[in-house]
Design a protein around this motif. Structure first.
Motif, mmCIF file in Angstrom:
data_model
loop_
_atom_site.group_PDB
_atom_site.id
_atom_site.type_symbol
_atom_site.label_atom_id
_atom_site.label_comp_id
_atom_site.label_asym_id
_atom_site.label_seq_id
_atom_site.Cartn_x
_atom_site.Cartn_y
_atom_site.Cartn_z
ATOM 1 N N GLY A 1 0.790 -1.234 0.000
ATOM 2 C CA GLY A 1 0.000 0.000 0.000
ATOM 3 C C GLY A 1 0.817 1.276 0.000
ATOM 4 O O GLY A 1 0.603 2.177 -0.831
ATOM 5 N N GLY B 1 1.347 3.779 -3.069
ATOM 6 C CA GLY B 1 0.981 5.170 -2.824
ATOM 7 C C GLY B 1 2.125 6.119 -3.132
ATOM 8 O O GLY B 1 1.933 7.179 -3.734
ATOM 9 N N ALA C 1 0.818 8.479 -5.924
ATOM 10 C CA ALA C 1 0.122 9.565 -5.220
ATOM 11 C C ALA C 1 0.549 10.917 -5.768
ATOM 12 O O ALA C 1 1.698 11.104 -6.190
ATOM 13 N N LEU D 1 -1.790 7.114 2.665
ATOM 14 C CA LEU D 1 -3.244 7.320 2.694
ATOM 15 C C LEU D 1 -4.019 6.039 2.391
ATOM 16 O O LEU D 1 -5.048 5.783 3.037
ATOM 17 N N PRO D 2 -3.580 5.204 1.426
ATOM 18 C CA PRO D 2 -4.319 3.949 1.203
ATOM 19 C C PRO D 2 -4.399 3.082 2.458
ATOM 20 O O PRO D 2 -5.457 2.491 2.737
ATOM 21 N N THR E 1 -4.279 4.191 5.518
ATOM 22 C CA THR E 1 -5.201 4.891 6.409
ATOM 23 C C THR E 1 -6.641 4.583 6.043
ATOM 24 O O THR E 1 -7.483 4.309 6.909
ATOM 25 N N LEU E 2 -6.942 4.614 4.739
ATOM 26 C CA LEU E 2 -8.307 4.335 4.302
ATOM 27 C C LEU E 2 -8.674 2.868 4.502
ATOM 28 O O LEU E 2 -9.857 2.540 4.668
ATOM 29 N N TRP F 1 -6.663 7.452 -6.581
ATOM 30 C CA TRP F 1 -7.914 7.555 -5.816
ATOM 31 C C TRP F 1 -8.748 6.282 -5.932
ATOM 32 O O TRP F 1 -9.440 5.906 -4.981
ATOM 33 N N CYS G 1 -7.240 4.009 -3.514
ATOM 34 C CA CYS G 1 -7.684 4.352 -2.162
ATOM 35 C C CYS G 1 -9.069 3.758 -1.872
ATOM 36 O O CYS G 1 -9.339 3.287 -0.762
ATOM 37 N N ALA H 1 -8.676 0.215 -1.136
ATOM 38 C CA ALA H 1 -8.170 0.053 0.228
ATOM 39 C C ALA H 1 -9.309 0.116 1.240
ATOM 40 O O ALA H 1 -9.338 -0.640 2.211
#
Length: 398
Positions: A37, A41, A45, A53-54, A56-57, A106, A109, A112
């Motif tokens: 991830g 990212g 990204a 962020l992935p 986190t999501l 995105w 994400c 994810a």
């Protein structure tokens, strides 16, 4: 109070075997995302600060879906929730593969987030193993199912290492397609799980939730489990990217994650016996202490050995801390209250994890790996103090 039907020994064994296998396969979903991830990212990204962020999501997906999954399990039964989760797992792999092909950060994400939903359902497997089991055997059933996740430490890295270069223009695309197929297999296995009671029995009765959470020790137990999981996620999210930043290869990173996941789930084959002997609270504290040890190992250097030792200790600490806290939670609810209490517990755990997951990436990029390690010591210290302030004794089931 609704009495829960006790399953036969053969039925209990059937459920434990199936849930353990499903835990292993679902765990591979998490391993694939944690191993790739942040790296994916970092590659696609729009900003380097969004690299994690992935992940986190992924955690946001856990937190956002755990309460709806609990409602679904309460109204339609656990098996329905299991099928919804594995369906999300299939969509995770297919969506992530498409994101890799078209280079959409995105969309990755979103994949994810779906992966987090699948992971949220998978973590309910440990509680499902205790359904229809005598109270004195529940901790062992729970830990055995978590122990099944050790296979995830083998399957996950193998999926990454064996498939990531099969489609050279789109690294990791085939990996996520393979992950979707694994989720399909998990759904087939879960279809044979035997329910401990009719759905109507699960829906009936129960104390108000506010009365349950006010029981002495409940908040401390939830907090300890949340800290154990948050710190594990905090360090595991940043470790692969940190290894990459320090010039270590993807293969080295994959092996580190593999040993970490084995350390997370391997002790599950005997953690239940330790809980029965020493009590869930003491095992939870032991997990927090081991987690602190993983931080010390990480602060000692940035060679392969330091990363691997830190990740292995982190996995062991998670197993003891999270299994102990999960076993303790069972003592606070009655059978008819289980889905709402277990869902609340996991919602808090995943909610706390969101903060750790997002902040780890920012800390890593702005201040380095050592800052991530030092930052993890604060919640561990608070959790240890909260446990040492009170007697570490067990209570009778509600």
């Amino acid at each position: 109070m609704t009495a829960e039907h006790t399953l036969s020994a053969a039925q209990q064994k059937n459920n434990i075997i199936r849930l353990s296998a499903a835990q292993a396969l679902a765990g591979a979903n998490s391993v694939v995302f944690y191993a790739t991830g942040a790296i994916v990212g970092n590659a696609i990204a729009p900003s380097a600060t969004l690299a994690t962020l992935p992940i986190t999501l992924f955690v946001v997906g856990m937190a956002a879906c755990i309460l709806p999954v609990g409602v679904l399990a309460r109204k339609k039964g656990r098996k329905t929730a299991f099928m919804a989760g594995t369906g999300s797992g299939v969509m995770t792999g297919l969506t992530a593969a498409l994101a890799m092909v078209i280079g959409s950060f995105w969309l990755f994400c979103f994949a994810a987030f779906l992966g987090g939903a699948y992971a949220a359902v998978a973590l309910s497997f440990r509680f499902a193993a205790t359904d229809g089991v005598a109270p004195e055997r529940r901790a062992r059933a729970l830990s055995l199912v978590m122990g099944g996740g050790v296979i995830a430490g083998i399957i996950g890295p193998m999926l990454v290492s064996g498939t990531m270069d099969l489609w050279p223009p789109h690294t990791f695309a085939v990996t996520f397609i393979a992950q979707a197929l694994v989720a399909v297999i998990s759904a087939v296995i879960l279809s044979g799980v035997i329910a401990a009671e009719p759905v109507a029995a699960v829906q009936a009765g129960g104390r108000p939730l506010r009365e349950i959470v006010r029981q002495p020790g409940f908040a401390r137990t939830v907090f300890s489990g949340a800290v154990t999981y948050m710190v594990m996620n905090f360090l595991m999210t940043a470790a692969p990217l940190s290894m990459h930043m320090h010039g270590l290869s993807q293969q080295v990173s994959n092996l580190g994650i593999q040993w970490h996941v084995i350390a997370m789930y391997g002790p599950g084959f005997f953690t239940g016996r330790l809980i029965a002997r020493f009590g869930a609270a003491r095992i939870t504290v032991a997990g927090l202490v081991i987690t602190a040890g993983s931080v010390v190992a990480g602060l000692s250097g940035t060679d392969i050995f330091h990363y691997w030792l830190s990740l292995i200790l982190l996995g062991l600490g998670w197993n003891f801390g999270f299994t102990g806290a999960s076993a303790k939670i069972i003592e606070f609810h009655r059978p008819e209250e289980k889905t709402q209490v277990q869902s609340l517990n996991d919602f808090v755990v995943f909610g706390v994890m969101i903060v750790g997951s997002f902040s780890s990436g920012a800390l890593l990029h702005l201040y380095g790996w050592n800052a991530v390690l030092w930052g993890s010591l604060v919640p561990v210290g608070i959790a240890l103090l909260s446990n040492c302030k009170f007697p570490l004794r067990s209570r009778s089931p509600a």
